[in-house]
Design a protein around this motif. Sequence first.
Motif, mmCIF file in Angstrom:
data_model
loop_
_atom_site.group_PDB
_atom_site.id
_atom_site.type_symbol
_atom_site.label_atom_id
_atom_site.label_comp_id
_atom_site.label_asym_id
_atom_site.label_seq_id
_atom_site.Cartn_x
_atom_site.Cartn_y
_atom_site.Cartn_z
ATOM 1 N N THR A 188 89.996 -78.569 33.619
ATOM 2 C CA THR A 188 89.429 -77.224 33.824
ATOM 3 C C THR A 188 89.643 -76.333 32.601
ATOM 4 O OG1 THR A 188 91.499 -76.479 34.841
ATOM 5 C CG2 THR A 188 89.786 -77.344 36.318
ATOM 6 N N ASP A 189 90.155 -76.913 31.513
ATOM 7 C CA ASP A 189 90.505 -76.120 30.337
ATOM 8 C C ASP A 189 89.472 -76.204 29.227
ATOM 9 O OD1 ASP A 189 91.106 -78.847 30.005
ATOM 10 O OD2 ASP A 189 92.609 -78.415 28.454
ATOM 11 N N LEU A 190 88.284 -76.744 29.522
ATOM 12 C CA LEU A 190 87.277 -76.927 28.487
ATOM 13 C C LEU A 190 86.062 -76.053 28.742
ATOM 14 C CD1 LEU A 190 87.317 -80.846 28.330
ATOM 15 C CD2 LEU A 190 88.534 -79.270 26.805
ATOM 16 N N SER A 191 85.385 -75.702 27.670
ATOM 17 C CA SER A 191 84.118 -74.991 27.821
ATOM 18 C C SER A 191 83.093 -75.957 28.410
ATOM 19 C CB SER A 191 83.629 -74.493 26.458
ATOM 20 O OG SER A 191 83.250 -75.584 25.640
ATOM 21 N N PRO A 192 82.053 -75.443 29.054
ATOM 22 C CA PRO A 192 81.033 -76.334 29.622
ATOM 23 C C PRO A 192 80.419 -77.266 28.583
ATOM 24 C CG PRO A 192 80.768 -74.112 30.468
ATOM 25 C CD PRO A 192 81.804 -74.027 29.394
ATOM 26 N N GLU A 193 80.203 -76.772 27.363
ATOM 27 C CA GLU A 193 79.594 -77.596 26.327
ATOM 28 C C GLU A 193 80.518 -78.735 25.922
ATOM 29 O OE1 GLU A 193 79.930 -74.334 26.172
ATOM 30 O OE2 GLU A 193 77.866 -73.638 26.478
ATOM 31 N N THR A 194 81.812 -78.403 25.705
ATOM 32 C CA THR A 194 82.778 -79.430 25.309
ATOM 33 C C THR A 194 82.974 -80.444 26.432
ATOM 34 O OG1 THR A 194 83.933 -77.866 23.868
ATOM 35 C CG2 THR A 194 85.148 -79.835 24.546
ATOM 36 N N ARG A 195 83.036 -79.951 27.656
ATOM 37 C CA ARG A 195 83.201 -80.847 28.800
ATOM 38 C C ARG A 195 82.041 -81.840 28.874
ATOM 39 N NH1 ARG A 195 81.961 -80.907 34.448
ATOM 40 N NH2 ARG A 195 83.692 -81.718 35.721
#
Length: 269
Positions: A188-195
């Motif tokens: 849950t610690d990532l931006s949507p793009e990075t995820r």
Amino acid sequence: MNPTVLAPIDQLLAIMARLRDPQGGCPWDVKQNFASVAPYTIEEAYEVADAIDRGDFDDLREELGDLLLQVVFHARMAEEAGHFAFNDVVAAICDKMIRRHPHVFGDAEVRDAAAQTIAWEAQKRDEKGLKQDDSVLAGISSGMPEWLRAVKLQKRAASVGFEWPDAAPILDKLEEEIAEVRAELARTDLSPETRQERLQDEIGDVLFVALNLARTSGVDPSAALRCANRKFEWRFRWMEQQAARQRTALQDLDLSAQEQLWREAKENQ
């Protein structure tokens, strides 16, 4: 010229020339180019494979004709542009088959089919002038479907011994890669793009290993996926039919009811 009095292949060539005639041909055929026809060529190749998979030889005859038409179409456009003609295509493949089978048309010897595959790939790299790239992976086209390119990369690596001994470690690797996907989904610690980028990477690893499992198990991944698609389609259509018999639409059922129908479909297949 009346194409009906020609030999079959010459008749087909004449038909294509007529279709491509800017003055009296078919408007759709006339406006096509290599890029616009290419998707149809790929589609026809898959339809050939599907007919083979179903054992439908009447359909196979028709689909092979459709695939041949694609070759004639590309060759006609190339001839119009002054590049080459259909006979040049035929001559080139004849030369290649003779050149790449010196154990049949010459004095060379090969131990078995596996040895012939290695010799074929080596000669293919030499012919394409790829000696400056001395990797065993040189020359694998980037224009093919990625699943097929993955299998070719794996086969090339296996040709020098970089290969799992059997399916057991591949299954272990598959479980490892799936666990990594689970871990990424739980973050849950990532931006949507990075995820999304990380999921793409990890799911790609799962698919690559799954293809390796199919290949080393002697299973054609394309045929396996076609089988899975047909199985899914039959079950899903059965679910729709059962819902209709209950005077409702499948989308109006909750997931639990849909899953029950899915289980029943499996039992009835």
